[in-house]
Scaffold this active site. Structure first.
Site, PDB file in Angstrom:
ATOM      1  N   SER A  37       0.935  -1.137   0.041  1.00 52.15           N
ATOM      2  CA  SER A  37       0.120   0.142   0.009  1.00 52.15           C
ATOM      3  C   SER A  37       0.706   1.400  -0.109  1.00 52.15           C
ATOM      4  O   SER A  37       0.429   2.269  -0.339  1.00 52.15           O
ATOM      5  CB  SER A  37      -0.995   0.201   1.456  1.00 52.15           C
ATOM      6  OG  SER A  37      -0.200  -0.091   2.392  1.00 52.15           O
ATOM      7  N   CYS A  38       2.384   1.039   0.461  1.00 49.67           N
ATOM      8  CA  CYS A  38       2.905   2.242   0.365  1.00 49.67           C
ATOM      9  C   CYS A  38       3.337   2.645  -1.231  1.00 49.67           C
ATOM     10  O   CYS A  38       3.125   2.110  -2.237  1.00 49.67           O
ATOM     11  CB  CYS A  38       4.257   1.808   1.019  1.00 49.67           C
ATOM     12  SG  CYS A  38       4.591   1.460   2.504  1.00 49.67           S
ATOM     13  N   LEU A  39       3.568   3.900  -1.254  1.00 47.26           N
ATOM     14  CA  LEU A  39       3.793   4.794  -2.516  1.00 47.26           C
ATOM     15  C   LEU A  39       5.343   5.239  -2.830  1.00 47.26           C
ATOM     16  O   LEU A  39       5.582   5.948  -1.831  1.00 47.26           O
ATOM     17  CB  LEU A  39       2.699   5.718  -2.665  1.00 47.26           C
ATOM     18  CG  LEU A  39       2.548   6.339  -4.147  1.00 47.26           C
ATOM     19  CD1 LEU A  39       1.779   5.564  -4.893  1.00 47.26           C
ATOM     20  CD2 LEU A  39       1.708   7.600  -3.911  1.00 47.26           C
ATOM     21  N   GLY A 103       0.795   1.967  -4.103  1.00 51.44           N
ATOM     22  CA  GLY A 103      -0.463   2.084  -3.654  1.00 51.44           C
ATOM     23  C   GLY A 103      -1.442   0.951  -4.073  1.00 51.44           C
ATOM     24  O   GLY A 103      -2.613   1.008  -4.241  1.00 51.44           O
TER      25      GLY A 103
END
Length: 172
Positions: A37-39, A103
């Site tokens: 989910s990190c970008l 993401g």
């Protein structure tokens, strides 16, 4: 390797871990592993070959107590910090372009509405628009993790999927 404003503990070649920001130039390679989910946010100035990479974990740090100590943790504050560090080291604000990857929404939690991954993407796009930085490429969403390699001198962003196919995509 000439890096600017590197967070403590980042080895050379530069690995950009969760909540970290690194600014560099030329043919250096900046890498972030394990984007779920990190970008990953890559900003670069093609004229000066100065660029940076952030590995943002959460969307919005404006109300967070520690966002000034750890701006790379949040998508919006990471973009501001990257841009500031790049300009301090010779980049031209008006030439900077952006690319984002990650993401993913790898887990579904109905009670939370949009997943963190989607909220990270929206926060980054909103901040880039607010600052007038064009988003020229994105590889976001889905349900698989990613690893990225970014070269500030060329602006090339290589994205490897963590799915079974191990697909690699390059955004020049």
């Amino acid at each position: 390797m000439k890096t600017y404003g590197t967070e403590p503990g980042i080895p050379s070649p530069a690995r950009v871990g969760i909540s970290e920001i690194t600014v560099s130039e030329g043919d250096d390679t900046l890498t972030s592993y394990g984007l779920g989910s990190c970008l990953a946010i890559a900003l670069y100035d093609p004229e000066t070959e100065i660029g940076g990479l952030a590995h943002a974990m959460l969307p919005d740090g404006d109300a967070a107590e520690n966002s000034d100590r750890k701006p790379g943790k949040y998508a919006n504050t990471a973009i501001r910090a990257l841009l500031r560090r790049m300009v301090e080291n010779g980049a031209s604000y008006t030439s900077v372009e952006a690319k984002i990857a990650g993401g993913s929404d790898m887990f579904e939690f109905d009670s939370f509405g949009d997943g963190v991954g989607q909220r990270n993407v929206v926060a980054a796009k909103d901040e880039l628009e607010r600052l007038g930085v064009p988003l020229v490429a994105e590889d976001v969403g889905g349900e698989t993790g990613r690893t990225v390699e970014f070269t500030p001198g060329t602006g090339a962003l290589v994205v490897r999927s963590a799915n079974e196919s191990g697909e690699t995509r390059k955004y020049d």
